[in-house]
Scaffold this motif. Structure first.
Motif, short mmCIF file in Angstrom:
data_model
loop_
_atom_site.label_atom_id
_atom_site.label_comp_id
_atom_site.label_asym_id
_atom_site.label_seq_id
_atom_site.Cartn_x
_atom_site.Cartn_y
_atom_site.Cartn_z
N GLN A 27 24.62 77.64 -16.10
CA GLN A 27 25.32 78.63 -15.29
C GLN A 27 24.39 79.30 -14.28
O GLN A 27 24.77 79.53 -13.12
CB GLN A 27 25.95 79.69 -16.20
CG GLN A 27 27.14 79.19 -17.00
CD GLN A 27 27.62 80.21 -18.03
OE1 GLN A 27 26.80 80.82 -18.73
NE2 GLN A 27 28.93 80.41 -18.10
N VAL A 28 23.17 79.62 -14.71
CA VAL A 28 22.20 80.24 -13.80
C VAL A 28 21.86 79.28 -12.67
O VAL A 28 21.80 79.68 -11.50
CB VAL A 28 20.93 80.67 -14.56
CG1 VAL A 28 19.90 81.23 -13.57
CG2 VAL A 28 21.25 81.72 -15.62
N LEU A 29 21.66 78.02 -12.99
CA LEU A 29 21.31 77.03 -11.97
C LEU A 29 22.46 76.82 -10.99
O LEU A 29 22.23 76.58 -9.79
CB LEU A 29 20.90 75.71 -12.62
CG LEU A 29 19.55 75.74 -13.35
CD1 LEU A 29 19.31 74.42 -14.07
CD2 LEU A 29 18.40 76.06 -12.41
N ALA A 30 23.68 76.91 -11.46
CA ALA A 30 24.84 76.80 -10.55
C ALA A 30 24.85 77.97 -9.56
O ALA A 30 25.14 77.79 -8.36
CB ALA A 30 26.14 76.76 -11.35
N TYR A 31 24.51 79.15 -10.04
CA TYR A 31 24.43 80.33 -9.17
C TYR A 31 23.31 80.15 -8.15
O TYR A 31 23.48 80.43 -6.96
CB TYR A 31 24.19 81.56 -10.05
CG TYR A 31 23.97 82.85 -9.30
CD1 TYR A 31 25.01 83.46 -8.59
CD2 TYR A 31 22.73 83.48 -9.31
CE1 TYR A 31 24.81 84.66 -7.91
CE2 TYR A 31 22.52 84.67 -8.64
CZ TYR A 31 23.57 85.26 -7.94
OH TYR A 31 23.35 86.44 -7.26
N VAL A 32 22.16 79.66 -8.62
CA VAL A 32 21.02 79.43 -7.74
C VAL A 32 21.37 78.39 -6.67
O VAL A 32 21.02 78.54 -5.49
CB VAL A 32 19.79 78.97 -8.55
CG1 VAL A 32 18.68 78.48 -7.63
CG2 VAL A 32 19.29 80.11 -9.44
N LYS A 33 22.08 77.35 -7.07
CA LYS A 33 22.46 76.29 -6.12
C LYS A 33 23.31 76.85 -4.98
O LYS A 33 23.14 76.47 -3.81
CB LYS A 33 23.21 75.18 -6.85
CG LYS A 33 23.49 73.96 -6.00
CD LYS A 33 24.10 72.84 -6.83
CE LYS A 33 24.31 71.59 -5.99
NZ LYS A 33 24.87 70.46 -6.81
N ASP A 34 24.21 77.77 -5.30
CA ASP A 34 25.04 78.39 -4.29
C ASP A 34 24.19 79.22 -3.32
O ASP A 34 24.38 79.18 -2.11
CB ASP A 34 26.09 79.26 -4.98
CG ASP A 34 27.10 79.85 -4.00
OD1 ASP A 34 27.69 79.08 -3.21
OD2 ASP A 34 27.31 81.08 -4.05
N LEU A 35 23.25 80.00 -3.87
CA LEU A 35 22.36 80.80 -3.03
C LEU A 35 21.52 79.91 -2.12
O LEU A 35 21.35 80.20 -0.94
CB LEU A 35 21.44 81.64 -3.92
CG LEU A 35 22.06 82.76 -4.74
CD1 LEU A 35 21.06 83.26 -5.77
CD2 LEU A 35 22.52 83.91 -3.85
N ALA A 36 20.99 78.82 -2.69
CA ALA A 36 20.15 77.91 -1.92
C ALA A 36 20.93 77.29 -0.76
O ALA A 36 20.41 77.18 0.36
CB ALA A 36 19.58 76.81 -2.82
N ALA A 37 22.16 76.91 -1.03
CA ALA A 37 23.00 76.33 0.03
C ALA A 37 23.20 77.34 1.16
O ALA A 37 23.18 76.97 2.34
CB ALA A 37 24.33 75.89 -0.55
N GLY A 38 23.37 78.59 0.79
CA GLY A 38 23.52 79.63 1.82
C GLY A 38 22.26 79.77 2.67
O GLY A 38 22.33 79.80 3.90
N ALA A 39 21.11 79.83 2.00
CA ALA A 39 19.84 79.97 2.75
C ALA A 39 19.61 78.78 3.66
O ALA A 39 19.14 78.93 4.80
CB ALA A 39 18.69 80.13 1.77
N HIS A 40 19.92 77.60 3.17
CA HIS A 40 19.67 76.38 3.97
C HIS A 40 20.59 76.30 5.19
O HIS A 40 20.31 75.58 6.14
CB HIS A 40 19.84 75.14 3.09
CG HIS A 40 18.75 74.98 2.09
ND1 HIS A 40 18.93 74.37 0.87
CD2 HIS A 40 17.45 75.39 2.10
CE1 HIS A 40 17.78 74.39 0.19
NE2 HIS A 40 16.89 75.01 0.91
N ARG A 41 21.70 77.05 5.16
CA ARG A 41 22.58 77.11 6.33
C ARG A 41 22.09 78.14 7.36
O ARG A 41 22.66 78.23 8.45
CB ARG A 41 24.02 77.47 5.90
CG ARG A 41 24.74 76.37 5.14
CD ARG A 41 26.22 76.68 5.04
NE ARG A 41 26.51 77.92 4.28
CZ ARG A 41 26.75 77.95 2.98
NH1 ARG A 41 26.71 76.83 2.25
NH2 ARG A 41 27.01 79.09 2.38
N GLY A 42 21.10 78.93 6.97
CA GLY A 42 20.64 80.03 7.82
C GLY A 42 20.09 79.59 9.16
O GLY A 42 19.70 78.44 9.35
#
Length: 263
Positions: free
Chosen positions: A248-263
């Protein structure tokens, strides 16, 4: 070039921003935090900040303080934190690891021994929040000589007179603290952060990443959009505090990472 230097060079060539994730070593226990650490790269994390638990974390907010206490209660030590890095490196020789914490545990081990052990364990950089630039001879310069990046924090209160001193011996990247106060506090705003990032970048060629207060993928995207990347710590640690599973934590991290990579 260190792993950190190579990572930013690769991201720049790909036209991507960095996502940096912080976890506290040993929280909630050694095995769980190691499993989480091993899963971070596949979740999109470019650089791992590994917290070194300490009994008096003066710059940290309640979430990180409690994480450190949980880790210490579970028996986490500096040696076990280096063991985590060694275990991670057995399967991953590319993802940079930045050890983040306070000087006391390093001082107690001895600077020369610590730097040798950290380098051998696969640590790439250090963030030591209670050593100002005036103390560079204590750890910063020896760390650089040992091949480790020494990463500094700049804040909204780091004015133009102070900034050159902060940047003088910094390497790897500059960590811009987007808000005043402790970790995990208020929410940053892109319009407020952008001018300060530009001011820092006018005085250094180093990447500037933004942290503090980022909790969502949209916030990560916004902060990465005005800098070279986003850092998330307290929001990830909060997931662990709430008893979420590693998956569950890694799924949350994956969402955050996707957001940063779109920056």
């Amino acid at each position: 070039m260190t792993r950190i230097d190579r990572k930013f060079a690769t991201l720049k060539a790909e036209g991507k921003k960095a996502f940096v994730a912080y976890i506290m070593a040993g929280d909630p226990d050694h095995a769980t935090s190691l499993a989480l650490m091993k899963g971070l790269p596949d979740a999109g994390v470019d650089i791992i900040e590994l917290g070194l638990p300490f009994t008096d974390p003066m710059a940290d907010g309640p979430t990180i303080q409690l994480a450190g206490q949980r880790a210490l209660d579970a028996g986490q030590t500096l040696e076990k934190t280096l063991e985590m890095a060694r275990a991670f490196r057995a399967a991953n020789d590319e993802t940079p690891i930045v050890l983040m914490g306070y000087y006391n545990p390093i001082y107690n081990r001895g600077v020369e021994r610590f730097l040798s052990d950290a380098r051998a364990a696969g640590i790439d950089g250090l963030i030591v929040v209670d050593l100002p630039p005036e103390e560079d001879e204590e750890l910063c310069i020896p760390a650089q000589e040992a091949g480790l990046n020494f990463i500094r924090l700049a804040t909204p209160t780091t004015d133009d007179a102070r900034l050159p001193r902060v940047l003088q011996n910094t390497s790897g990247f500059v960590y811009y603290v987007s808000i005043t106060g402790i970790t995990g506090a208020a929410e940053p705003r892109g319009a407020d952060v952008a001018p300060d990032v530009a001011r820092i970048k006018a005085q250094t060629d180093l990447p500037v990443v933004v942290g503090f207060g980022i909790r969502t993928a949209k916030m990560a995207q916004t902060m990465a959009g005005v800098s070279d990347g986003a850092v998330v710590g307290s929001a990830i640690v909060k997931q662990i505090e709430q008893g979420k599973s590693v998956r569950q934590v890694l799924a949350y991290v994956k969402d955050l990472a996707a957001g940063a990579h779109r920056g």
